[in-house]
Design a protein around this motif. Structure first.
Motif, short mmCIF file in Angstrom:
data_model
loop_
_atom_site.label_atom_id
_atom_site.label_comp_id
_atom_site.label_asym_id
_atom_site.label_seq_id
_atom_site.Cartn_x
_atom_site.Cartn_y
_atom_site.Cartn_z
N GLY A 204 0.87 -1.06 -0.13
CA GLY A 204 0.11 0.09 -0.03
C GLY A 204 0.70 1.34 0.00
O GLY A 204 0.19 2.18 0.20
N ASP A 205 2.23 0.99 -0.13
CA ASP A 205 3.17 2.34 -0.31
C ASP A 205 3.24 2.82 -1.84
O ASP A 205 2.93 1.95 -2.67
CB ASP A 205 4.37 1.92 0.12
CG ASP A 205 4.58 1.55 1.66
OD1 ASP A 205 3.52 1.83 2.45
OD2 ASP A 205 5.47 0.57 2.13
N ARG A 206 3.42 4.03 -1.82
CA ARG A 206 3.94 4.60 -3.13
C ARG A 206 5.19 3.86 -3.86
O ARG A 206 6.14 4.52 -3.06
CB ARG A 206 3.74 6.08 -3.19
CG ARG A 206 4.28 6.54 -4.38
CD ARG A 206 2.94 7.31 -5.04
NE ARG A 206 3.36 7.69 -6.39
CZ ARG A 206 2.73 7.65 -7.74
NH1 ARG A 206 1.88 6.64 -7.85
NH2 ARG A 206 3.29 8.16 -8.70
N PRO A 207 5.30 3.25 -4.82
CA PRO A 207 6.65 2.85 -5.11
C PRO A 207 7.54 3.92 -5.22
O PRO A 207 7.36 4.91 -6.18
CB PRO A 207 6.37 2.06 -6.37
CG PRO A 207 4.71 1.59 -6.55
CD PRO A 207 4.37 2.93 -5.56
N GLY A 208 8.94 3.71 -5.17
CA GLY A 208 9.91 4.55 -5.46
C GLY A 208 10.02 4.28 -6.93
O GLY A 208 9.66 3.45 -7.41
N PRO A 209 10.95 5.14 -7.58
CA PRO A 209 11.24 5.05 -8.84
C PRO A 209 12.33 3.90 -9.06
O PRO A 209 13.16 3.60 -8.13
CB PRO A 209 12.20 6.45 -9.25
CG PRO A 209 12.52 6.86 -7.91
CD PRO A 209 11.56 6.56 -6.89
N LEU A 210 12.22 3.13 -10.20
CA LEU A 210 13.15 2.06 -10.54
C LEU A 210 14.43 2.56 -10.63
O LEU A 210 14.98 3.62 -11.32
CB LEU A 210 12.56 1.09 -11.48
CG LEU A 210 11.34 0.59 -11.48
CD1 LEU A 210 10.77 -0.43 -12.73
CD2 LEU A 210 11.40 -0.46 -10.35
N ASN A 211 15.66 1.93 -10.19
CA ASN A 211 16.92 2.37 -10.50
C ASN A 211 17.57 1.67 -11.27
O ASN A 211 18.09 0.26 -10.84
CB ASN A 211 17.53 2.53 -9.14
CG ASN A 211 18.88 2.81 -9.03
OD1 ASN A 211 19.63 3.14 -10.29
ND2 ASN A 211 19.82 3.03 -8.04
N PRO A 212 17.91 1.83 -12.68
CA PRO A 212 18.40 0.82 -13.50
C PRO A 212 19.59 0.32 -13.18
O PRO A 212 19.79 -0.92 -13.44
CB PRO A 212 18.35 1.65 -14.86
CG PRO A 212 17.49 2.71 -14.55
CD PRO A 212 17.26 3.02 -13.28
N ALA A 213 20.46 1.32 -12.65
CA ALA A 213 21.72 0.98 -12.22
C ALA A 213 21.79 0.06 -10.97
O ALA A 213 23.16 -0.75 -10.88
CB ALA A 213 22.82 2.11 -11.91
N GLY A 214 20.85 -0.15 -10.27
CA GLY A 214 21.09 -1.07 -8.97
C GLY A 214 21.42 -0.40 -7.79
O GLY A 214 20.55 -0.12 -6.87
N GLY A 215 22.42 0.01 -7.73
CA GLY A 215 23.24 0.78 -6.46
C GLY A 215 23.41 -0.39 -5.44
O GLY A 215 23.95 0.08 -4.36
#
Length: 135
Positions: free
Chosen positions: A17-28
């Motif tokens: 039920g959370d607002r998803p964060g942006p996808l990080n294509p590089a991973g991190g």
């Protein structure tokens, strides 16, 4: 595999039920150990979440933010998508490893009831047993 982990995190956020964060294509994740630790955390969350589901919880509608609109899906259909998406990408990795000297993992006979020997090491790594699978 980074894409798959990021996507799983995205869907976990929606299931919570959370607002998803942006996808990080590089991973991190700086190391393979960091990646493996996070992958295990995500997998553990998904297993625990699924073990608590009731028919009512499976039919609950959730909102999934999409680039051009918001999707409305049931928890059941969202989980089906998450698991098929994962199988698709794991199959791609399996195919890529098959062309190298690195042996690909066993992914296609893991759940056959009479083929427990194919999953002994995987279950041990999870701290699971055959008895847990039949609960």
């Amino acid at each position: 595999m980074v894409h798959l982990l990021n996507a799983d995190r995205y869907y976990i956020d929606t299931l919570r039920g959370d607002r998803p964060g942006p996808l990080n294509p590089a991973g991190g994740r700086a190391t393979a150990v960091e990646f493996a630790t996070e992958r295990a955390e995500v997998d553990d969350w998904l297993v625990q979440f699924c073990e608590t589901l009731t028919p009512q919880a499976l039919s609950r509608q959730i909102s999934i933010p999409w680039p051009d609109r918001t999707l409305t899906e049931t928890v059941a259909d969202t989980l089906l998508h998450v698991f098929l998406h994962g199988q698709h990408h794991r199959g791609q990795v399996h195919a890529m490893l098959s062309g190298t000297s690195v042996p690909p993992p066993q992914i296609d006979e893991f759940s056959l009831a009479d083929n427990g020997e194919a999953r002994v090491e995987d279950l041990a790594a999870l701290g699971w047993s055959e008895a847990r699978l039949t609960q």
